[in-house]
Every structure is written in structure tokens, then in C-alpha cells.
Design a protein around this motif. Sequence first.
Motif, PDB file in Angstrom:
ATOM      1  N   ARG A  55      33.299  35.000  43.999  1.00  0.00           N
ATOM      2  CA  ARG A  55      34.706  35.485  43.646  1.00  0.00           C
ATOM      3  C   ARG A  55      34.464  37.061  43.106  1.00  0.00           C
ATOM      4  NH1 ARG A  55      38.770  34.930  38.715  1.00  0.00           N
ATOM      5  NH2 ARG A  55      40.685  36.860  39.861  1.00  0.00           N
ATOM      6  N   TRP A  56      33.253  37.211  41.935  1.00  0.00           N
ATOM      7  CA  TRP A  56      33.235  38.954  41.085  1.00  0.00           C
ATOM      8  C   TRP A  56      32.724  39.220  42.591  1.00  0.00           C
ATOM      9  CZ3 TRP A  56      37.040  38.540  38.501  1.00  0.00           C
ATOM     10  CH2 TRP A  56      37.460  37.688  37.363  1.00  0.00           C
TER      11      TRP A  56
ATOM     12  N   THR B 294      37.528  36.699  51.586  1.00  0.00           N
ATOM     13  CA  THR B 294      37.971  35.339  51.028  1.00  0.00           C
ATOM     14  C   THR B 294      38.979  34.675  51.460  1.00  0.00           C
ATOM     15  OG1 THR B 294      39.110  37.799  50.103  1.00  0.00           O
ATOM     16  CG2 THR B 294      40.636  35.728  49.656  1.00  0.00           C
TER      17      THR B 294
ATOM     18  N   LEU C 274      44.773  38.835  40.097  1.00  0.00           N
ATOM     19  CA  LEU C 274      42.865  39.389  38.088  1.00  0.00           C
ATOM     20  C   LEU C 274      44.238  38.988  37.171  1.00  0.00           C
ATOM     21  CD1 LEU C 274      42.373  42.672  39.686  1.00  0.00           C
ATOM     22  CD2 LEU C 274      40.803  40.392  39.414  1.00  0.00           C
TER      23      LEU C 274
ATOM     24  N   GLU D 141      35.577  41.054  44.882  1.00  0.00           N
ATOM     25  CA  GLU D 141      35.952  42.006  43.984  1.00  0.00           C
ATOM     26  C   GLU D 141      35.475  42.903  43.932  1.00  0.00           C
ATOM     27  OE1 GLU D 141      38.553  42.007  43.075  1.00  0.00           O
ATOM     28  OE2 GLU D 141      39.109  40.160  43.557  1.00  0.00           O
TER      29      GLU D 141
ATOM     30  N   GLN E 170      45.988  41.409  45.499  1.00  0.00           N
ATOM     31  CA  GLN E 170      45.117  41.491  44.022  1.00  0.00           C
ATOM     32  C   GLN E 170      45.493  40.938  43.064  1.00  0.00           C
ATOM     33  OE1 GLN E 170      42.610  45.108  45.206  1.00  0.00           O
ATOM     34  NE2 GLN E 170      40.895  43.956  43.681  1.00  0.00           N
TER      35      GLN E 170
ATOM     36  N   TYR F 158      38.794  46.984  37.593  1.00  0.00           N
ATOM     37  CA  TYR F 158      39.341  46.853  39.564  1.00  0.00           C
ATOM     38  C   TYR F 158      40.286  46.812  39.308  1.00  0.00           C
ATOM     39  CZ  TYR F 158      35.521  42.716  39.290  1.00  0.00           C
ATOM     40  OH  TYR F 158      33.925  42.183  39.448  1.00  0.00           O
TER      41      TYR F 158
ATOM     42  N   ARG G 285      35.204  44.658  47.262  1.00  0.00           N
ATOM     43  CA  ARG G 285      35.958  46.272  47.565  1.00  0.00           C
ATOM     44  C   ARG G 285      36.334  47.212  46.552  1.00  0.00           C
ATOM     45  NH1 ARG G 285      41.460  43.723  48.168  1.00  0.00           N
ATOM     46  NH2 ARG G 285      42.243  41.223  48.185  1.00  0.00           N
TER      47      ARG G 285
END
Length: 876
Positions: A841-842, A817, A768, A845, A764, A788, A848
Amino acid sequence: DARPEFTDPEILRTNLASVILQMTALGLGDLAAFPFIDPPDRRNIADGIQLLQELGALADERLTDLGRKLARLPIDPRLARMVVEADRNGSLREVLVIAAALSIQDPRERPTDAEAAATQQHARFANPDSDFVSYLNLWEYLREQQKELSSNRFRKLCRAEFLNYLRVREWQDLHGQLRQIARNLGLTVNETPAEPDQVHTALLAGLLSHVGLKEGPRNEFLGARNAKFAVFPGSALFRKPPRWVMAAELVETSRLWGRIAARIEPEWIERLAGHLVRRTYGEPRWERGKGAVLATEKVTLYGIPIVAARTVNYGRIDPALCRELFIRHALVDGDWQTHHKFFHRNRAMLTEVAELENRARRRDILVDDETLFDFYDARVGPDVVSARHFDSWWHKTRHSKPDLLVFDREMLINASAGTVTEAAYPNSWRSEGPPLPLNYQFEPGARDDGVTVDVPIAVLGQVDADDFGWHVPGLREELVTALIRSLPKQLRRNFVPAPDVARAALAGLPERGEPLLVALGRELRRLTGVTVPPDAWQPDQIPDHLKITFRVVDEHRNTVAEGKDLAALRTELQPRTRSALAAAAKDVERTGLRDWTFDALPRSHRQRVSGFDVTSYPALVDAGDSVDIRVFDTEAEQRSAMWAGTRRLVLLTVPSPVKSVVRGLDNAAKLALGRHPHDSIADLLDDCLTAAADHLITQHGGPAWDRPGFTTLRDAVRADLAGTLFQVIDQVRQVLTARQEAETRLADMPSFTPPTALADVRAQLAALVYRGFVTATSLAHLPDVTRYLRAIERRLEKLPENPRRDEERTREIAAITQEYRQLVAGLPAGQADTEPVRRIRWMIEELRVSYFAQTLRTAYPVSEKRIYRAMDELAG
């Protein structure tokens, strides 16, 4: 007593023939019975008659004109036939000499006590190819000597040279008599010497049953009626016999010998023995080049093969068969070169109907050949046996009946063919792009079995693979049936029988417009309530003929590449596709631009290439220290390139505020920026600068497409670039600080921490913060990245409390993912870097954060279901 006093069968046969000839000419007696012949000799009558038939003197027990001529010559019928033939071909002078010699006993003597000397003397007159020419040579020699010598000296000469004087005189007297008789009969003695071939042809006319064909290496010849003979040792031909010979007489002693022989050519035999030879024919066949039926002819004379295998026209031999073969091969099969319009029109119609068979993958649409044969057989003239005959017949017939031989389309299609229409099997594929030709092949096992689409290389990037997934309408039901059967058993059992389910599903499906598997899955769920996961379909298991073959062609229609995987072909041919597009738009592309010094940039460019309208999409392309104008296959690629190109051109035309902004940073900020993943601080600042430019370009409506629009955009960026860059650097400082703290926490984790969790955190972090992350993230999302990173730190704090829960959620995140990566990998070029894709994609995140750091709160409601729904919408 008319019975000959001879016991030799050949002599008896010849003399009986002479008697029969004379009696018949005089009109005495019946050929079937001669009362003056005793019964023991009657069996030879047939032989005599046979000889006369051989010579052409008798036909149907009646004398022919030739027979009447032979009857007027008081010599052996064989010799008489030679004389008549010599008159025809201009060799009578030579043949009279030879005929006289053959009528008497040989004047050459070979005494036992002087055989060698006699042989030496006689060898002066020998000819290696003919014993008959030896007579002529001896005759000329004797004439010359007789002129020069007295009678007494000539007599002594004959004795000294082993020549019998009395026989020589007999020879000369008989020759004189024959010459006189020839004059009386109106025969013409040639003044100039005849050629040897003329002489031997005349002699052969009387010796047709005395010819022989050499068999094998031994000195043995196959004669008439399977007789075997050899050339007599005293002959000049004995040591080196030719392939074909004729002999004046066949004498049987220790074996059958051919005496007085000569070399002949087989074509002489056939010309003279036309009434005797037997002709057999085999292998009748149609010959396209000749426009006729040919056969292999074998010609034999008394069992001797004169012609072993000769190709002849069969039309006059078996007209009925030739007519049938002409119709079957030339008209039905089309194996014919002709200019007749009806023929080419019919062939085109047959090809058209046969193409329907390839399209429908059936062999029962076109009528069989017998139907076509019956059509022509009922119309073509009865005397037409070849192309030449047909041309003559059709020239007379077509004026009154021009459509007599023209097919009716309805007669070519079987009634059992069903509803096979061109609409179900179109000639070209039509969608939003240019129409592409379709070819159909029904050849199971072949590489191009099924449907093949020709794709010009210039439009390869514009072909929609999802659209082709629907296939042609005529094969769609079979395709859907195969797709249903490809499902795993636990799903497949819900859709049985598969053909019925496929038919029902197709009734509710739209006419293309979306991927077939998406539409089919939705319709099956509506019909049965069973959901088919997208990954349950197994298109690779359907039969090859249901997978469209893409044949990429160049501007000359030559095949460049061929395959069923369109994506693989695009990747393989990308350089050539790019070159083809560039060549088609050479008036649009430019390089090395550092300012907007050109006219408005068109949103699309259309050019005619190889008969196709090729649409390309021009865009500015970032070339580093300059900007290029290039064309792309799709609008998605154009949008991606245009953004980066516009940004580069703007930054090339405005002063860089980097130095002034950096001077305004405090030491703490500079220290934080030093912990970057880039190649250098300058590299990081350039990343920040492009992110700032992107933010301003977004605020002012995106890329410009003409000079006034670019001028407005450039001025707006120049005014706010420094302030925006400062904001970007400040956000990057916070990101890098949070990253540093997360990495420190990660390094301090105890050794018993689950490795899967640690690996997930490292992955991760790498996803990022990386080289270029500032521009890729954008100013709007940089604060989210900081959050994040804080969430990672919070996760690491709580991880020891409940590692099992962390592991479960890690697996869930990994599954989502993986699904997301597969989705992105399957997107066309230029569509992977779009806002809808980045939004998913965001969302992952944010998921998470909701899993591992709930106290930081998510930016919006998020869940696995919401993410999967977003991916389904994007895929659909």
C-alpha cells in the motif's frame, strides 16, 4: 340290451359312466370299445370315461381304489362319490338322505291350479344358501310327522301339503337301502349332526363339473368348459345368487339351468379337484424377506378360475430356474439377509472395487455379473433353490471347504482396468491439518458428482483452499487439461494438444506446497516461454466433477452445509464455526479481564472433537473496557487479535498521559488538531494514544504471552508513553495541517480541471486521513503521510500544465490499486493487516510521489514492475 333308454346327454353320460364303472370293476371288455354299444352311442363312451376320471375313479384306464369303492355302490357314480366323501368328513347321515332324494323324482308337487299354495307350503323347508339343505329340512319334518300320525293321516298330510306320498315312500325306502349298503361296506354313519360346510363339501366331490362362478351383475355363471348357466327360478338362490355355486344337475330348455343349487367356497373345489385343476405360474421373482423364489399361481378347473393370483414358493415347481435366481439375486446382487461370513466378506470386497470405479470415474474395473454368477454356479450345490436349502448345504460343506465361496480380489478386477491404485485416489486428504475423509461419486449431473471432502465445522477455518486446488493425484491430469482449455484462445493455442501439455507440465510440478495455478503458470512458461497472466485462468469453466465439494459436518457427522466455494462456506458458517471452536476450548476462553490475572497464554490449543484433532489459537481480544481470551482458526487471526488485545490490556493497567500532554500544546497545535476527521477531539486523542502504545510495544518485542513478559512490557510502556504520545500528536498536527492545505488547493482548482484527476485526489485524501488513521498508519509512517499530502498539493499546482499526462498516470495508478484491492480481498482472514500487505500500500503512495511530485523524492526506489513483483510474491 345294455343301451340306456335316455336321450338327455347328461343322463346318458352318467349312466354310461355307471355301466363302464361296473364293467371295468368286473374285468369285462376294453374301455376303448364295448361291443354291446351301437356305433351311434360310441361317442358318449368318452364322456362316460371322462366323468369317471373327474370323480377320481379312473387313472390311466385303470380303476383306482376310490373307483372300486364307487363300483360297490349301486347308484349314480356322482352320488356314490358324495357318499364316499361323506364317510371321510363325517357327514354320511345327511348325505345319504340327499343322495336318495337326488336318485328319485322330486316328491314336492306343484300343480298348475294350485302353484302358489304349493310354493307357500314348500317354502317352509327352503334354505337361502342351499337347496340341498331343503331336502334335509323336509326329511326331518316328514320323520316327525310320521311318528305322530297314523298311516292314513300321514297320507292325507302329504296330499294337503303338496307332497307325493308314493315318492316320499320311495325316498325312505331308497334311503334305508343305501344306509344298509353303507353299513355292509364299512362306512360309518355319524351320530352327531354334521356342519353345513361338511355336507356341501361331500356333495361337491360328485359335482366338480357342475360348479359356476358368477360373472357381472346378471344372474349368469361361468361353468365348466366355458358353459354359461343360470340358477333355476325355483331355487332359493335365484333372487340373490352367491358368487360361487354348485348344481345337482344342468338342464337345458330355453337356456342352460342349474337345478338344486348351493353356495360353495372356492377353496373346497381346489382341495377336492387336485387331480383336475390346471395350475399356471407367472412372474417368478426373488423375495428377500422369504429367502426364496416366489411366483404367482393361477388355478383353473375346466377353465373356471378357482384362484386368480396366489403367491407360492416356486422352488418345487421349477428348481433349475429357482437356483439360477437365488444365485443371481441373493449371491451376486447381495439381496439377502444372512449371517454367513463369506457373504459379507465378498460384499465388502465388491464395494471396495466398485469404489475404485467411482474414484477413477470408470465402469470397466469390476467384473460383470456373469463372471460372479459363473463363480457361484460352479460351486453351489445343485439342489440349492432357496436360502433355506443353501443354509443346509453350506452347513455340511463349509467344514471341509471353508474358502470355497470366498472371492479372490484379483478375479474381481478386469485385466483392462489399468493401474487404478488407492494411492491415486486416497481415502483421506492429508496436509498440515487433520486428515479429512474423502468420498467419491460417479454420477454426472448430480450435485456431489466427483470428490467430496468431509470437513468438521470446528476445523473449517483451518482448511487450506490452495492445497485442495491440486485435487487428488488420479484426477490432477484431467484438471490441468481442463484449466489449459479454459484459457482465452490467444493463449490456449500455445498449449496444444492440451492433454500432452498437461502431462508434461505435471511431470515438472512439485507435490503441492503452493497454489496450483502459480506452479502451473511457472512450468508452462518454462516449457513454452509463454507467460500466463494470473487473471487469464478461468477455474469456473472447468467441469463440476473436477471441483472438490466441501461438505461441512457437525460433531454428529450430520451435514451442516455443502458447496464447492470454500470461502463462501466459511463466511456463511462463521458464527457456527466460532461456536464450535469455543466449545472445544471452553477451558481456555475467558471474558472481562482488566489485568493479567491468568496463567501463561498458550500459543496453540489442541482438542479432540468428533474424532479429529482440532487446533485453535488463543489470543487476547480488545473488548473496549476490558479484554477477553478467545480462540481463532488461524495463526494470522491470532496475531491480529493478540496485538490489539495486548495494547488494550496495557492501556488498562497504566495511567493515561493524555491530559498532561494536551496541556503542554500551544494554541497553534490545538487549532490544527481541531480539523480532524474523528467523531470528537477525545476520539482523535484516543487514536493517538493507541498509536503511541503500538509504537512502544513494537520497540519492546511485541505482545507478551505470560505474566512476567506482560509486566516487563507494561512497565516499559508506562515509562515512555507520555513522550511518545507527544511525538504522535506533533506528527498528527503536521498531517492535519498538510491535509488542510491540500483541500484548500483542491477547492481552488479551476472548473476546466479534468474530473478524473479531481476524483482521484479526493479518493487519495480519504484513504490517507480518516477516523482511526493514526493507529492504522503508525508513528513510523506519519511523516510519510505528510509528504504524500504535500505531493497532492504539488500535483494540483502542476496539473493545468499537462492534464493529459496526469490522466495517463491516474489510469496506471488506478490499475495497480485495483489489482492490490483484489489481492487483499482474496487473502485469508487475519492476513490482510500484515506488514507485507501494508508495505505494498505504501509503495503505491510512493509511486504517486514519483509520478506527480518528483521534487519531493521517494523514500526508496519504486516502479510499477516492483509493485507487481511484490504482489506476485505475496500471492504466491
